[in-house]
Design an enzyme around this catalytic site. Structure first.
Site, PDB file in Angstrom:
ATOM      1  N   SER A  64     -13.034  19.928 -16.980  1.00  0.00           N
ATOM      2  CA  SER A  64     -13.108  18.931 -18.042  1.00  0.00           C
ATOM      3  C   SER A  64     -13.278  19.492 -19.445  1.00  0.00           C
ATOM      4  O   SER A  64     -14.112  19.051 -20.218  1.00  0.00           O
ATOM      5  CB  SER A  64     -14.213  17.915 -17.763  1.00  0.00           C
ATOM      6  OG  SER A  64     -13.666  16.808 -17.132  1.00  0.00           O
ATOM      7  N   SER A  98      -9.481  26.264 -33.547  1.00  0.00           N
ATOM      8  CA  SER A  98     -10.038  26.696 -32.266  1.00  0.00           C
ATOM      9  C   SER A  98     -10.000  28.210 -32.165  1.00  0.00           C
ATOM     10  O   SER A  98      -8.931  28.819 -32.281  1.00  0.00           O
ATOM     11  CB  SER A  98      -9.241  26.083 -31.107  1.00  0.00           C
ATOM     12  OG  SER A  98      -9.604  26.719 -29.885  1.00  0.00           O
ATOM     13  N   ASP A 156     -15.558  11.869 -16.225  1.00  0.00           N
ATOM     14  CA  ASP A 156     -15.674  13.131 -16.959  1.00  0.00           C
ATOM     15  C   ASP A 156     -16.458  12.957 -18.243  1.00  0.00           C
ATOM     16  O   ASP A 156     -17.403  13.696 -18.532  1.00  0.00           O
ATOM     17  CB  ASP A 156     -14.285  13.702 -17.268  1.00  0.00           C
ATOM     18  CG  ASP A 156     -13.534  14.100 -16.007  1.00  0.00           C
ATOM     19  OD1 ASP A 156     -14.143  14.094 -14.922  1.00  0.00           O
ATOM     20  OD2 ASP A 156     -12.330  14.393 -16.113  1.00  0.00           O
TER      21      ASP A 156
END
Length: 391
Positions: free
Chosen positions: A128, A67, A175
């Site tokens: 979300s 990430s 979501d």
């Protein structure tokens, strides 16, 4: 964005040739909060904010995940032969959970992957980011593993299953469904009991949707979210002794008021009241929007916040300050907490000529009251998760 991701992917994993470039949005719920696991209606829309990823199939069973938002964690390495939730996997437990859920549901996930992601959804904001990442992983797995029969609804359900059973948050379907099924300039009027849905155009000719981030992070797994579910579940079981219903969302207000005394715990009665009233508010709000009555839609948003604050007790001091400040500004059609609660964001509909006043008034006043700044995002409603291109 693509160039930044490609550069990082090449730096970590080599060539991006034949890799895929993917996007999965965040979501904001305009009204219908904590109704999804109570069999009621919700009204979310996908955002143009979201999670981008570049992924490439491997010939072995290794998973290498990185990430760009969490550089300090480096590359997280796992294997398809040991898909378990480990603290050291950190954020990667979300994509790993989706791969685990696919295998649990009978899909043969037999190829590893290299994945680099970057998200521009603020973490812990209630927009979300976790569902965005789950659905992104589902879209990538469908593409890399050739799961042609896997629909976007299937991917949403698998994302929810993984969050419930791998990551321990007992969330409803809203979501993941909003992220998977989003449509530009439309919100989704979803019956969470049946998964029947329709797209409703959100045509705000002279207004904007503004999300205000309180910068109070929430973590639903650690919060009282699961406790709220248990309270509603127990209230439902008591009502079912008197009524033939499957969910609190099956009740109209008159029937609830007639039978509410069977819920002897006053806290549980308030939780059930919110679930029933919020569902009816959501149905009415969508009708108001279709009729062009944006003022009524805003009134129902405000009522939603009051119920979430008083009956469901999922707001917090900082959020209430943001909402109270918004309600005092002429040109604010409606404002409420959005998301699971206990921090995160508010969503407001603000007339165009009041947008600057909204930001310039709330920003300093909020900082003075709580000691840190809020963040404002004027958002557009975007499309659902998808593969953007093959590199």
């Amino acid at each position: 964005m693509k160039e930044r991701l490609m550069k990082k992917f090449e730096e970590l994993f080599g060539s991006t040739e034949d890799a895929g470039f993917y996007f999965s949005p965040g979501r904001v719920n305009l009204i219908g909060e904590h109704t999804d696991y109570n069999g009621g209606h919700v009204f979310p829309c996908a955002l143009t904010l979201g999670t981008y990823g570049i992924a490439k199939k491997r010939s072995d069973r290794i998973l290498r995940l990185y990430s760009m938002n969490l550089d300090h964690l480096g590359v997280i390495t796992a294997t398809l032969d040991d898909l378990t939730n480990k603290p050291e996997y950190n954020w990667a437990n979300y994509p790993l959970g989706v791969l685990w859920a696919l295998k649990e549901k009978g899909y043969s996930v037999d190829c590893g992957m290299d994945l680099v992601i970057y998200g521009n959804i603020p973490n812990g904001s209630g927009l979300s980011s976790s569902a965005s990442l789950e659905v992104l992983t589902g879209v990538i797995a469908k593409d890399l593993c050739g799961f042609d029969a896997l629909s976007m609804t299937d991917i949403a359900l698998i994302g929810q299953y993984s969050e419930n059973n791998f990551n321990g948050c007992n969330c409803g379907i809203m979501d993941q469904f909003a992220v998977a099924m989003g449509k530009k300039d439309c919100a989704i009027f979803l019956d969470t009991g049946t998964l029947s849905y329709e797209y409703a155009p959100v045509e705000l000719e002279d207004a904007k949707i503004i999300i205000t981030n309180s910068k109070v992070k929430h973590s639903l797994v650690d919060s009282q979210y699961n406790q709220r579910r248990q309270e509603c579940s127990h209230a439902l079981s008591l009502l079912q002794e008197e009524l033939d219903i499957n969910a609190l969302g099956d009740l109209d207000i008159d029937t609830f008021e007639k039978f509410k005394e069977v819920i002897t715990d006053p806290v549980e009665q308030k939780r059930a009241k919110h679930a029933v009233y919020e569902n009816q508010r959501t149905i009415e709000a969508v009708s108001a929007l279709k009729a062009g009555n944006i003022e009524r839609f805003g009134e129902l948003m405000n009522q939603s916040h009051i119920s979430l604050r008083d009956d469901y007790a999922v707001s917090c001091e900082e959020i209430d300050i943001l909402v109270d400040l918004a309600w005092q500004i002429p040109g604010v059609v409606g404002s409420r907490i959005t998301g699971g609660g206990f921090g995160g964001c508010t969503v407001s509909i603000v007339k165009n000529d009041a947008v600057d006043t909204f930001i310039n008034t709330i920003g300093p006043a909020y900082k003075e009251k709580v000691g840190h700044e809020a963040e404002f995002y004027t958002v557009d409603i975007g499309s659902g998760a998808q593969k953007l291109e093959t590199l």
